[in-house]
Enzyme design. Structure first.
Site, PDB file in Angstrom:
ATOM      1  N   GLN A 122       0.816  -1.220   0.000  1.00  0.00           N
ATOM      2  CA  GLN A 122       0.000   0.000   0.000  1.00  0.00           C
ATOM      3  C   GLN A 122       0.847   1.267   0.000  1.00  0.00           C
ATOM      4  OE1 GLN A 122      -3.366   0.391  -0.090  1.00  0.00           O
ATOM      5  NE2 GLN A 122      -3.733  -1.795  -0.247  1.00  0.00           N
ATOM      6  N   THR A 173       9.846 -18.916 -16.150  1.00  0.00           N
ATOM      7  CA  THR A 173      10.009 -17.888 -17.177  1.00  0.00           C
ATOM      8  C   THR A 173       9.398 -16.582 -16.703  1.00  0.00           C
ATOM      9  OG1 THR A 173       9.912 -19.567 -18.883  1.00  0.00           O
ATOM     10  CG2 THR A 173       9.489 -17.305 -19.580  1.00  0.00           C
ATOM     11  N   CYS A 176     -14.729 -10.195   3.472  1.00  0.00           N
ATOM     12  CA  CYS A 176     -15.463 -10.754   2.339  1.00  0.00           C
ATOM     13  C   CYS A 176     -14.551 -11.564   1.419  1.00  0.00           C
ATOM     14  CB  CYS A 176     -16.135  -9.641   1.546  1.00  0.00           C
ATOM     15  SG  CYS A 176     -15.132  -8.178   1.386  1.00  0.00           S
TER      16      CYS A 176
HETATM   17  C1  PLP Z   1      -3.081  -6.143  -2.001  1.00  0.00           C
HETATM   18  C2  PLP Z   1      -2.210  -6.426  -0.851  1.00  0.00           C
HETATM   19  C3  PLP Z   1      -1.496  -7.625  -0.752  1.00  0.00           C
HETATM   20  C4  PLP Z   1      -1.613  -8.708  -1.786  1.00  0.00           C
HETATM   21  O1  PLP Z   1      -1.049  -8.318  -3.006  1.00  0.00           O
HETATM   22  P1  PLP Z   1      -1.273  -9.195  -4.319  1.00  0.00           P
HETATM   23  O2  PLP Z   1      -0.325  -8.574  -5.307  1.00  0.00           O
HETATM   24  O3  PLP Z   1      -2.703  -8.992  -4.693  1.00  0.00           O
HETATM   25  O4  PLP Z   1      -0.928 -10.593  -4.000  1.00  0.00           O
HETATM   26  C5  PLP Z   1      -0.699  -7.814   0.344  1.00  0.00           C
HETATM   27  N1  PLP Z   1      -0.604  -6.885   1.304  1.00  0.00           N
HETATM   28  C6  PLP Z   1      -1.258  -5.715   1.254  1.00  0.00           C
HETATM   29  C7  PLP Z   1      -1.084  -4.720   2.350  1.00  0.00           C
HETATM   30  C8  PLP Z   1      -2.093  -5.458   0.184  1.00  0.00           C
HETATM   31  O5  PLP Z   1      -2.765  -4.302   0.143  1.00  0.00           O
END
Ligand code: PLP
Length: 368
Positions: A167, A228, A314
């Site tokens: 984030q 790959t 959810c």
């Molecule tokens: C979205 C998110 C993930 C997971 O990321 P993906 O690329 O969807 O596997 C992990 N940690 C946080 C804090 C996220 O917001």
């Protein structure tokens, strides 16, 4: 996804369809060059060296590689992991899986704003601690931890710190050296890149963070991630990082002011609104509100095409209250009355005003 990112990716699906691991012909070199350019773009955004970037399928995979990779790298060193109560499911479930294999996990609580106390974190560390797992910014309530203090603590105790920065990267300045972080997870689709693409920063200097690969095969990505490489996805992540680096300084304040506008409009028209997360130390695009007396799931249905999330888990298909909202002390009822708004690059002021009006209208309806 930012259209500029898609544009950068498209040639690598067709004309430049080389395998970046094939070094015997020009098509492979073109792809390999593009992958190395993307590695530089990702590294530049977080203050790393390109050699410290491992491409993965997303932050979930990066987190699995970081946590399980450290846990398996030196069985004699210890078996204890310290994480934070509000971590993403990727971290929580990695640790649960390791727990079944004999690892011990300490989950440190957070304060009412969702921020971990450094003293509490230090108290949780013991002789057998092999890893600290604390995210940069929370995906549900946006709260940002004291990152440089966590890094200083980790370095003082000589324990690697994995930071889930899915984030944070592209939203506010991330600097792996200033933070003192050993491992840092990135997800492309959180910064206007493609889904199914991510990266893991693995510190090499001054000491190399030792990891056991979680996927064996051709030895790509320095042996840490065989298979790959997804060249278009990697190119897209690189481009997305380049755009964030160039535009973040202007973009983040703009998004924050839209978020504040949304929050203010709702708070001035609806009584008893509760903000979840820290009022200031929070992601610019994040707004989590509870509306006691209204049901979040019902509000979401009534809000129609406005895409918001509820305060329940959810993702797992269950209807449990969010562990993050529980961790900051919200009751189940309060969690079930929550909505989470995520604002971003493409939101406009008029959209915010429509959303605010609809929320105000639907909350008062639901409460009646
Ligand atoms: C979205 C998110 C993930 C997971 O990321 P993906 O690329 O969807 O596997 C992990 N940690 C946080 C804090 C996220 O917001």
């Amino acid at each position: 996804m930012d259209p500029r990112v898609l544009e950068a990716m498209l040639p690598f699906y067709t004309g430049h369809f080389g395998n970046a691991s094939s070094m015997t012909h020009r098509f492979g070199w073109t792809a390999a060059d593009a992958v190395e350019r993307a590695r530089e773009q990702v590294a530049s955004l977080i203050g790393a060296s390109p050699r410290e970037i491992v491409f993965t399928s997303g932050a979930t995979e990066s987190t699995n590689l970081a946590i399980k990779g450290v846990a398996e790298s030196d069985p004699d060193k210890g078996n204890h992991i310290v994480i934070c109560a509000t971590e993403h499911r990727a971290t929580l479930d990695c640790c649960a899986a390791l727990g079944k294999r004999g690892f011990e996990v300490t989950c440190v609580a957070v304060d009412e704003y969702g921020i971990i106390d450094i003293g509490d974190l230090e108290s949780a560390i013991g002789d057998r601690t092999i890893l600290i797992g604390v995210m940069a910014a929370n995906n549900e309530i946006g709260s940002i931890h004291s990152l440089e203090e966590i890094g200083a603590l980790a370095q003082k105790h000589g324990i690697p710190w994995h930071c889930d920065a899915a984030q944070a990267v592209g939203k506010f300045p991330v600097h792996v050296t200033d933070w003192g972080v050993s491992l840092l997870s990135i997800s492309a689709h959180k910064l206007y890149g493609p889904k199914g693409q991510g990266a893991l920063f693995v510190r090499r200097r001054p000491t190399r963070t030792r990891l056991t690969p979680q996927q064996d095969g051709g030895g790509q990505e320095g042996g840490l991630r065989s298979g790959t490489p997804n060249v278009p996805g990697i190119v897209g992540l690189g481009k997305a990082c380049e755009l964030c680096e160039a535009e973040m300084e202007v973009e983040t304040p703009r998004i924050r002011s839209l978020r504040d506008r949304l929050q203010l409009r709702i708070e001035s028209a609806v009584s008893d609104v509760v903000l979840n997360g820290h009022p200031q130390r929070r992601l610019a695009g994040c707004l989590s509100l509870s509306f006691p007396g209204a049901d979040g799931a019902e509000l979401i249905r009534a809000l129609g095409e406005i895409a918001v999330s509820a305060g329940s888990a959810c993702t797992s298909g269950s209807n449990a209250p969010s562990h993050v909202l529980k961790a900051i002390g919200r009751t189940d009822d309060m969690a079930f009355s929550s909505l989470r708004f995520g604002l971003g690059r493409f939101n406009t002021e008029s959209e915010i005003d429509v959303a605010a009006d609809r929320v105000i209208e639907q909350v008062s309806r639901a409460r009646k």
